[in-house]
Design an enzyme around this catalytic site. Structure first.
Site, mmCIF file in Angstrom:
data_model
loop_
_atom_site.group_PDB
_atom_site.id
_atom_site.type_symbol
_atom_site.label_atom_id
_atom_site.label_comp_id
_atom_site.label_asym_id
_atom_site.label_seq_id
_atom_site.Cartn_x
_atom_site.Cartn_y
_atom_site.Cartn_z
ATOM 1 N N GLY A 156 61.956 30.734 56.178
ATOM 2 C CA GLY A 156 64.096 31.325 54.934
ATOM 3 C C GLY A 156 64.335 31.115 56.307
ATOM 4 O O GLY A 156 64.473 29.911 56.958
ATOM 5 N N ARG A 157 65.281 32.111 56.532
ATOM 6 C CA ARG A 157 67.051 31.813 57.337
ATOM 7 C C ARG A 157 66.605 31.335 58.821
ATOM 8 O O ARG A 157 66.997 30.543 59.460
ATOM 9 C CB ARG A 157 68.184 32.568 56.599
ATOM 10 N N ILE A 158 65.876 32.764 59.538
ATOM 11 C CA ILE A 158 66.137 32.705 60.753
ATOM 12 C C ILE A 158 64.389 31.884 60.827
ATOM 13 O O ILE A 158 64.748 31.009 62.124
ATOM 14 C CB ILE A 158 65.528 34.080 61.432
ATOM 15 N N ARG A 238 57.943 41.734 62.429
ATOM 16 C CA ARG A 238 57.753 42.998 62.565
ATOM 17 C C ARG A 238 56.868 42.324 63.299
ATOM 18 O O ARG A 238 55.031 42.643 63.297
ATOM 19 C CB ARG A 238 57.785 43.449 61.313
ATOM 20 N N GLU A 267 56.104 50.940 67.199
ATOM 21 C CA GLU A 267 57.299 51.426 67.880
ATOM 22 C C GLU A 267 57.765 52.639 67.336
ATOM 23 O O GLU A 267 57.957 53.654 66.652
ATOM 24 C CB GLU A 267 58.591 50.270 66.916
ATOM 25 N N HIS A 285 63.242 45.611 70.540
ATOM 26 C CA HIS A 285 63.349 44.674 70.154
ATOM 27 C C HIS A 285 65.041 44.685 69.543
ATOM 28 O O HIS A 285 66.000 45.347 69.063
ATOM 29 C CB HIS A 285 63.222 46.242 68.478
HETATM 30 C C1 DGY Z 1 66.697 43.682 61.112
HETATM 31 O O1 DGY Z 1 67.798 43.519 61.352
HETATM 32 O O2 DGY Z 1 65.861 43.471 60.413
HETATM 33 C C2 DGY Z 1 66.137 43.489 62.837
HETATM 34 O O3 DGY Z 1 65.063 43.158 62.935
HETATM 35 C C3 DGY Z 1 67.290 44.165 63.261
HETATM 36 O O4 DGY Z 1 68.688 43.877 63.414
#
Ligand code: DGY
Length: 324
Positions: A156-158, A238, A267, A285
């Site tokens: 995806g984007r990231i 995640r 977490e 995180h």
């Molecule tokens: C998100 O945006 O989902 C990140 O985990 C925190 O910025």
């Protein structure tokens, strides 16, 4: 006309609060910690808009506590903390903050990749201990990066941004996704492969999938065993995408060379043993924690929230079907 009442579940960069203050009556959690469940349920009462965080569980109980609410704006791109189905059933609009944290998160994935491959944190610990005996030919030998194979799990984007930033390192890029990523194929000659091929071929696997029932524990014992023994894992997505107990077991047995994690299954806790391992890098995180990214997340969340309060479809709507 009375100003709509808005609640912000934890302090965010001031710009987002200022933006809301221009037209709303804003209350912010004064403590620098997540609200307890009781506090959340109490503080959303009587509010028309809620700006919430990934640490807030937003579900039927919260919707019941805030019957007049016109929308929830999540200060995150991930939204697995929200029961989207339930909100949609109740016609409560929701939004997230895509786009503004893409580069920051991809940069952090690279920071983690280098930190684990080149043993930066281990080296830093030795230097601080005062026990460095001086240069040595066998000290802190790590993994090579240039020319290696980068596996992107979820393009995806990231994931795409992470892969594109590999250009200077002359890497072969493999990726998994449901559909072809033409940007990666055109720009990098990247190849879409099956998950199992990604595991077998990659020297680094960077994980960028959302948390869904189908991705929970996607990385488990079988997967670690299928990877190269010299490979590294990087997770900025995640925590529950990994079975963390089984990851610790794999790292102890050296089934893989190392893991660099920004997110955790439970977490803010980590499973026993993780923090004692040398072949992990662990950050709290913070992948989106840059000045512009966190500021723009706040502005985006505020902009989305204002639209929802006005009864409009927010720019980053998670349940657009309720506006049809
Ligand atoms: C998100 O945006 O989902 C990140 O985990 C925190 O910025």
């Amino acid at each position: 006309m009375p100003r709509p009442k808005v609640y912000v579940t934890r302090m965010i960069p001031q710009e987002g609060i200022d933006f809301l203050n221009e037209s709303c009556s804003v209350e912010v959690n004064p403590e620098d910690r997540p609200l307890t469940r009781e506090e959340l349920l109490r503080n959303v009462q009587g509010k028309e808009g809620i700006l919430c965080l990934l640490t807030d569980r937003i579900d039927a109980e919260v919707f019941d506590a805030a019957p007049g609410v016109r929308g929830f704006a999540n200060y995150a791109v991930g939204f697995d903390n929200i029961d989207v189905k339930e909100a949609t059933k109740r016609k409560i609009p929701l939004s997230n903050t895509p786009g503004v944290l893409t580069d920051a998160t991809a940069e952090m994935a690279w920071a983690l990749l280098f930190a684990i491959a080149r043993r930066v944190i281990e080296s830093d610990r030795l230097m601080r201990s005062g026990n460095w005996p001086g240069w040595g030919p066998l000290q802190f030998i790590g993994g090579d990066v240039t020319g290696k194979t980068l596996g992107i799990c979820g393009s995806g984007r990231i994931g795409t941004a992470m892969a594109l930033k590999s250009k200077g390192f002359n890497m072969q890029v493999l990726y998994t996704d449901e559909i072809a990523n033409l940007t990666l194929e055109k720009e990098l000659g990247a190849r879409k492969v099956s998950f199992d091929e990604l595991l077998r071929q990659s020297d680094f696997i960077s994980v960028h999938v959302p948390l869904l029932p189908s991705t929970r524990h996607l990385f488990s014992r079988r997967v670690f065993a299928a990877m190269k023994k010299t490979a590294y894992l990087i997770n900025t997505s995640r925590g529950p995408v990994f079975n963390e107990v089984e990851l610790v077991e794999a790292l102890r047995k050296k089934l893989i060379a190392g893991a660099a994690l920004d997110v955790y299954e439970f977490e803010p806790k980590m499973v026993d043993g993780l923090a004692e391992l040398d072949n992990v890098v662990i950050t709290p995180h913070t992948a989106s924690a840059t000045i512009s990214s966190r500021t723009n997340m706040g502005l985006k969340a505020a902009e989305n929230l204002l639209a929802m309060i006005k009864g409009e479809r927010p720019p980053d709507c998670l349940n657009p079907q309720i506006f049809q």
